[in-house]
Write a protein that holds these residues in place. Structure first.
Motif, PDB file in Angstrom:
ATOM      1  N   LYS A 137       0.812  -1.217   0.000  1.00  0.00           N
ATOM      2  CA  LYS A 137       0.000   0.000   0.000  1.00  0.00           C
ATOM      3  C   LYS A 137       0.842   1.263   0.000  1.00  0.00           C
ATOM      4  O   LYS A 137       0.432   2.297  -0.542  1.00  0.00           O
ATOM      5  CB  LYS A 137      -0.923  -0.029   1.214  1.00  0.00           C
ATOM      6  CG  LYS A 137      -1.991   1.051   1.212  1.00  0.00           C
ATOM      7  CD  LYS A 137      -2.943   0.876   2.372  1.00  0.00           C
ATOM      8  CE  LYS A 137      -4.057   1.924   2.348  1.00  0.00           C
ATOM      9  NZ  LYS A 137      -5.006   1.726   3.479  1.00  0.00           N
ATOM     10  N   LYS A 138       2.045   1.201   0.588  1.00  0.00           N
ATOM     11  CA  LYS A 138       2.902   2.397   0.657  1.00  0.00           C
ATOM     12  C   LYS A 138       3.347   2.875  -0.720  1.00  0.00           C
ATOM     13  O   LYS A 138       3.796   4.016  -0.879  1.00  0.00           O
ATOM     14  CB  LYS A 138       4.123   2.118   1.526  1.00  0.00           C
ATOM     15  CG  LYS A 138       5.069   1.066   0.954  1.00  0.00           C
ATOM     16  CD  LYS A 138       6.265   0.850   1.865  1.00  0.00           C
ATOM     17  CE  LYS A 138       7.227  -0.190   1.286  1.00  0.00           C
ATOM     18  NZ  LYS A 138       8.419  -0.381   2.164  1.00  0.00           N
ATOM     19  N   TRP A 139       3.220   1.990  -1.742  1.00  0.00           N
ATOM     20  CA  TRP A 139       3.662   2.350  -3.092  1.00  0.00           C
ATOM     21  C   TRP A 139       2.532   2.920  -3.948  1.00  0.00           C
ATOM     22  O   TRP A 139       2.702   3.109  -5.144  1.00  0.00           O
ATOM     23  CB  TRP A 139       4.251   1.116  -3.794  1.00  0.00           C
ATOM     24  CG  TRP A 139       5.466   0.566  -3.119  1.00  0.00           C
ATOM     25  CD1 TRP A 139       5.569  -0.630  -2.468  1.00  0.00           C
ATOM     26  CD2 TRP A 139       6.759   1.168  -3.029  1.00  0.00           C
ATOM     27  NE1 TRP A 139       6.836  -0.812  -1.978  1.00  0.00           N
ATOM     28  CE2 TRP A 139       7.589   0.274  -2.313  1.00  0.00           C
ATOM     29  CE3 TRP A 139       7.295   2.377  -3.491  1.00  0.00           C
ATOM     30  CZ2 TRP A 139       8.920   0.570  -2.044  1.00  0.00           C
ATOM     31  CZ3 TRP A 139       8.623   2.664  -3.220  1.00  0.00           C
ATOM     32  CH2 TRP A 139       9.420   1.772  -2.503  1.00  0.00           C
ATOM     33  N   LEU A 140       1.393   3.216  -3.338  1.00  0.00           N
ATOM     34  CA  LEU A 140       0.262   3.750  -4.104  1.00  0.00           C
ATOM     35  C   LEU A 140       0.603   5.011  -4.902  1.00  0.00           C
ATOM     36  O   LEU A 140       0.261   5.110  -6.087  1.00  0.00           O
ATOM     37  CB  LEU A 140      -0.929   4.036  -3.185  1.00  0.00           C
ATOM     38  CG  LEU A 140      -1.850   2.855  -2.857  1.00  0.00           C
ATOM     39  CD1 LEU A 140      -2.906   3.275  -1.844  1.00  0.00           C
ATOM     40  CD2 LEU A 140      -2.507   2.310  -4.116  1.00  0.00           C
ATOM     41  N   PRO A 141       1.279   6.022  -4.313  1.00  0.00           N
ATOM     42  CA  PRO A 141       1.626   7.214  -5.109  1.00  0.00           C
ATOM     43  C   PRO A 141       2.507   6.887  -6.310  1.00  0.00           C
ATOM     44  O   PRO A 141       2.293   7.422  -7.409  1.00  0.00           O
ATOM     45  CB  PRO A 141       2.349   8.111  -4.098  1.00  0.00           C
ATOM     46  CG  PRO A 141       1.814   7.680  -2.770  1.00  0.00           C
ATOM     47  CD  PRO A 141       1.635   6.199  -2.889  1.00  0.00           C
TER      48      PRO A 141
END
Length: 256
Positions: A137-141
């Motif tokens: 989820k931390k890689w969404l951007p």
């Protein structure tokens, strides 16, 4: 031409609700068989935008706004860059030309770039690990930026969008709705860039065909929304991957 494009639009719109690949992935090559490549991308973008508006009406209430903002804002910025590159490449002179019989074929920068991208995305579709490809989820951007960039450049954003959103902790309906909303925002962005070049690409477009494709895509999305359940599409993905690779090669060498 109408039969091929509308059939692809209907089927792809249905499949995009369930699969990693999207409407643009399948529809753009169909348009490219009959129109200049940059025109095909622009026509596909119009159909894709209209179809996403229709799908938002069907499933938009389930959008996760927090995830959408994290994903879509970088995607919008990157889509500007990708769309600008497409228009820039389309204005460059041909790299080379050759004759087969009495016909002349040209190899252009935009065809080579889009052709190679189609081959890469085809290989992704064909790889058995693709179905399990996902990012934290931390890689969404970052996922939004990558998806937006390729969405603006070639229209290929569905597979990347799904890979990054699949680990965002969303329920099935929210996952689909959030992906549709993100695609809608990226479509608005790239069309705003393409619009400034309609004097060069719009004159080649067949807007009656675009309207027919939109209607067909609506039908596919409507049927798909009524069958919102997990569907195994591995065989379809293999067929799509092979066909995308073939069209990509033909584009890169100037035969389409």
């Amino acid at each position: 031409m109408y039969v091929i494009v509308c059939f692809v639009a209907l089927g792809a719109s249905f499949l995009t609700l369930f699969s990693g690949f999207g409407l643009s992935t399948l529809l753009m090559p169909a348009f490219a068989l009959f129109f200049p490549l940059e025109t095909a991308v622009a026509m596909t973008a119009v159909v894709h935008l209209a179809n996403n508006i229709f799908k938002l009406v069907l499933v938009g209430r389930k959008v996760d706004k927090v995830v959408l903002l994290k994903f879509a804002l970088p995607g919008i910025a990157a889509a500007f860059v990708g769309a600008w590159l497409l228009t820039y490449f389309s204005e460059l002179p041909p790299i080379a030309s050759y004759d087969i019989g009495q016909r002349e074929f040209q190899i252009s920068v935009v065809k080579v770039v889009i052709g190679l991208l189609m081959i890469v995305f085809a290989l992704i579709e064909l790889h058995p690990r693709f179905e399990k490809m996902a990012f934290a989820k931390k890689w969404l951007p970052l996922g939004g930026a990558v998806s937006g960039f390729f969405g603006g450049l070639s229209g290929h954003q569905g597979a990347l969008r799904s890979a990054f959103l699949s680990k965002a902790g969303l329920e099935k309906e929210a996952f689909i709705a959030t992906g549709v909303a993100a695609a809608f925002l990226i479509d608005l962005t790239r069309l705003s860039v393409y619009a400034s070049h309609l004097d060069t690409i719009g004159t080649d477009a067949d807007w009656a065909l675009v309207l027919a494709a939109i209607v067909a895509a609506f039908a596919g999305a409507f049927v798909g929304s009524r069958l919102l359940q997990k569907i195994t599409l591995r065989v379809v993905q293999i067929i799509v991957g092979v066909m995308l690779a073939l069209v990509g090669v033909l584009l890169a060498v100037g035969l389409i």
